[in-house]
Design a protein around this motif. Sequence first.
Motif, PDB file in Angstrom:
ATOM      1  N   LEU A  41      22.884  -6.835 -11.532  1.00 11.81           N
ATOM      2  CA  LEU A  41      24.218  -7.308 -11.879  1.00 11.81           C
ATOM      3  C   LEU A  41      24.965  -6.255 -12.700  1.00 11.81           C
ATOM      4  CD1 LEU A  41      26.214  -9.692 -11.793  1.00 11.81           C
ATOM      5  CD2 LEU A  41      25.187 -10.465 -13.930  1.00 11.81           C
ATOM      6  N   ALA A  42      24.282  -5.617 -13.650  1.00  9.99           N
ATOM      7  CA  ALA A  42      24.908  -4.572 -14.463  1.00  9.99           C
ATOM      8  C   ALA A  42      25.292  -3.372 -13.605  1.00  9.99           C
ATOM      9  CB  ALA A  42      23.960  -4.143 -15.581  1.00  9.99           C
ATOM     10  N   ALA A  43      24.478  -3.042 -12.613  1.00 10.43           N
ATOM     11  CA  ALA A  43      24.793  -1.913 -11.730  1.00 10.43           C
ATOM     12  C   ALA A  43      26.041  -2.199 -10.901  1.00 10.43           C
ATOM     13  CB  ALA A  43      23.604  -1.607 -10.819  1.00 10.43           C
ATOM     14  N   LEU A  49      33.648  -1.550 -12.536  1.00 12.58           N
ATOM     15  CA  LEU A  49      34.508  -1.240 -13.674  1.00 12.58           C
ATOM     16  C   LEU A  49      34.882   0.239 -13.749  1.00 12.58           C
ATOM     17  CD1 LEU A  49      32.872  -3.385 -16.508  1.00 12.58           C
ATOM     18  CD2 LEU A  49      35.086  -3.746 -15.425  1.00 12.58           C
ATOM     19  N   VAL A  50      33.923   1.123 -13.436  1.00 14.76           N
ATOM     20  CA  VAL A  50      34.138   2.567 -13.527  1.00 14.76           C
ATOM     21  C   VAL A  50      33.779   3.197 -12.188  1.00 14.76           C
ATOM     22  CG1 VAL A  50      33.636   4.653 -14.857  1.00 14.76           C
ATOM     23  CG2 VAL A  50      33.431   2.430 -15.950  1.00 14.76           C
ATOM     24  N   PRO A  51      34.649   3.074 -11.204  1.00  9.34           N
ATOM     25  CA  PRO A  51      34.327   3.664  -9.896  1.00  9.34           C
ATOM     26  C   PRO A  51      34.388   5.188  -9.955  1.00  9.34           C
ATOM     27  CG  PRO A  51      36.537   2.762  -9.881  1.00  9.34           C
ATOM     28  CD  PRO A  51      35.941   2.415 -11.212  1.00  9.34           C
ATOM     29  N   SER A  52      33.550   5.815  -9.150  1.00 10.04           N
ATOM     30  CA  SER A  52      33.552   7.281  -9.086  1.00 10.04           C
ATOM     31  C   SER A  52      33.872   7.716  -7.655  1.00 10.04           C
ATOM     32  CB  SER A  52      32.199   7.836  -9.524  1.00 10.04           C
ATOM     33  OG  SER A  52      31.185   7.378  -8.671  1.00 10.04           O
ATOM     34  N   LEU A  61      26.973   5.438 -15.148  1.00  8.08           N
ATOM     35  CA  LEU A  61      25.596   5.126 -15.542  1.00  8.08           C
ATOM     36  C   LEU A  61      25.513   4.641 -16.984  1.00  8.08           C
ATOM     37  CD1 LEU A  61      23.576   8.007 -13.860  1.00  8.08           C
ATOM     38  CD2 LEU A  61      23.525   5.585 -13.297  1.00  8.08           C
ATOM     39  N   VAL A  62      26.293   5.241 -17.866  1.00  8.74           N
ATOM     40  CA  VAL A  62      26.287   4.811 -19.268  1.00  8.74           C
ATOM     41  C   VAL A  62      26.832   3.390 -19.379  1.00  8.74           C
ATOM     42  CG1 VAL A  62      27.310   5.251 -21.537  1.00  8.74           C
ATOM     43  CG2 VAL A  62      26.381   7.142 -20.204  1.00  8.74           C
ATOM     44  N   VAL A  63      27.921   3.108 -18.677  1.00 14.91           N
ATOM     45  CA  VAL A  63      28.484   1.749 -18.700  1.00 14.91           C
ATOM     46  C   VAL A  63      27.481   0.753 -18.131  1.00 14.91           C
ATOM     47  CG1 VAL A  63      30.287   0.278 -17.711  1.00 14.91           C
ATOM     48  CG2 VAL A  63      30.886   2.495 -18.680  1.00 14.91           C
ATOM     49  N   VAL A  70      23.202  -5.383 -22.978  1.00 15.77           N
ATOM     50  CA  VAL A  70      23.873  -6.612 -23.403  1.00 15.77           C
ATOM     51  C   VAL A  70      23.373  -7.801 -22.570  1.00 15.77           C
ATOM     52  CG1 VAL A  70      26.109  -7.794 -23.495  1.00 15.77           C
ATOM     53  CG2 VAL A  70      25.905  -5.433 -24.286  1.00 15.77           C
ATOM     54  N   GLY A  71      23.205  -7.591 -21.266  1.00 17.16           N
ATOM     55  CA  GLY A  71      22.714  -8.651 -20.398  1.00 17.16           C
ATOM     56  C   GLY A  71      21.302  -9.085 -20.737  1.00 17.16           C
ATOM     57  N   VAL A  72      20.444  -8.131 -21.067  1.00 18.66           N
ATOM     58  CA  VAL A  72      19.060  -8.462 -21.441  1.00 18.66           C
ATOM     59  C   VAL A  72      19.043  -9.244 -22.754  1.00 18.66           C
ATOM     60  CG1 VAL A  72      16.903  -7.431 -22.269  1.00 18.66           C
ATOM     61  CG2 VAL A  72      17.923  -6.629 -20.155  1.00 18.66           C
ATOM     62  N   ILE A  73      19.874  -8.840 -23.702  1.00 16.45           N
ATOM     63  CA  ILE A  73      19.934  -9.556 -24.978  1.00 16.45           C
ATOM     64  C   ILE A  73      20.417 -10.997 -24.759  1.00 16.45           C
ATOM     65  CG2 ILE A  73      21.146  -9.668 -27.192  1.00 16.45           C
ATOM     66  CD1 ILE A  73      21.122  -6.578 -27.170  1.00 16.45           C
ATOM     67  N   ILE A  74      21.446 -11.159 -23.951  1.00 15.38           N
ATOM     68  CA  ILE A  74      21.961 -12.507 -23.672  1.00 15.38           C
ATOM     69  C   ILE A  74      20.921 -13.338 -22.928  1.00 15.38           C
ATOM     70  CG2 ILE A  74      23.683 -13.797 -22.345  1.00 15.38           C
ATOM     71  CD1 ILE A  74      25.666 -11.546 -23.053  1.00 15.38           C
ATOM     72  N   ALA A  75      20.282 -12.750 -21.925  1.00 12.71           N
ATOM     73  CA  ALA A  75      19.261 -13.478 -21.161  1.00 12.71           C
ATOM     74  C   ALA A  75      18.083 -13.869 -22.044  1.00 12.71           C
ATOM     75  CB  ALA A  75      18.788 -12.634 -19.983  1.00 12.71           C
ATOM     76  N   ALA A  76      17.698 -12.984 -22.961  1.00 12.74           N
ATOM     77  CA  ALA A  76      16.585 -13.301 -23.864  1.00 12.74           C
ATOM     78  C   ALA A  76      16.952 -14.456 -24.796  1.00 12.74           C
ATOM     79  CB  ALA A  76      16.190 -12.063 -24.667  1.00 12.74           C
ATOM     80  N   GLN A  77      18.221 -14.498 -25.225  1.00 11.58           N
ATOM     81  CA  GLN A  77      18.652 -15.597 -26.093  1.00 11.58           C
ATOM     82  C   GLN A  77      18.722 -16.923 -25.339  1.00 11.58           C
ATOM     83  OE1 GLN A  77      19.292 -15.638 -29.444  1.00 11.58           O
ATOM     84  NE2 GLN A  77      18.408 -13.589 -29.417  1.00 11.58           N
ATOM     85  N   LEU A  78      19.183 -16.863 -24.084  1.00 12.18           N
ATOM     86  CA  LEU A  78      19.351 -18.100 -23.319  1.00 12.18           C
ATOM     87  C   LEU A  78      18.072 -18.578 -22.638  1.00 12.18           C
ATOM     88  CD1 LEU A  78      22.778 -17.374 -21.585  1.00 12.18           C
ATOM     89  CD2 LEU A  78      22.328 -18.857 -23.553  1.00 12.18           C
TER      90      LEU A  78
END
Length: 87
Positions: A41-43, A49-52, A61-63, A70-78
Amino acid sequence: MEIGGIISAIIVGLIIGALGRLFAPGRQSISLIVTILVGILAAFLGAWLVPSDDGFSILTLVVQLVLAVVGVIIAAQLLGRNKRSRI
């Protein structure tokens, strides 16, 4: 997005998900499948968001990596398995 772009986003997503879990602070008690799905999903989201133009961009890649963390942190919380409250 063409089929080659979709396949490369899935492959990059696998790697980005693992790196996102590595760079996320603390211990994440989520499954490998959730980590992979967050990475994919992040990929996709990062590529949108940042097309090349040339197909490869360090900024993309950084984005994607930041979105994966951020997604892993949210998934771990939920979805975390160990939701014991400490008193």
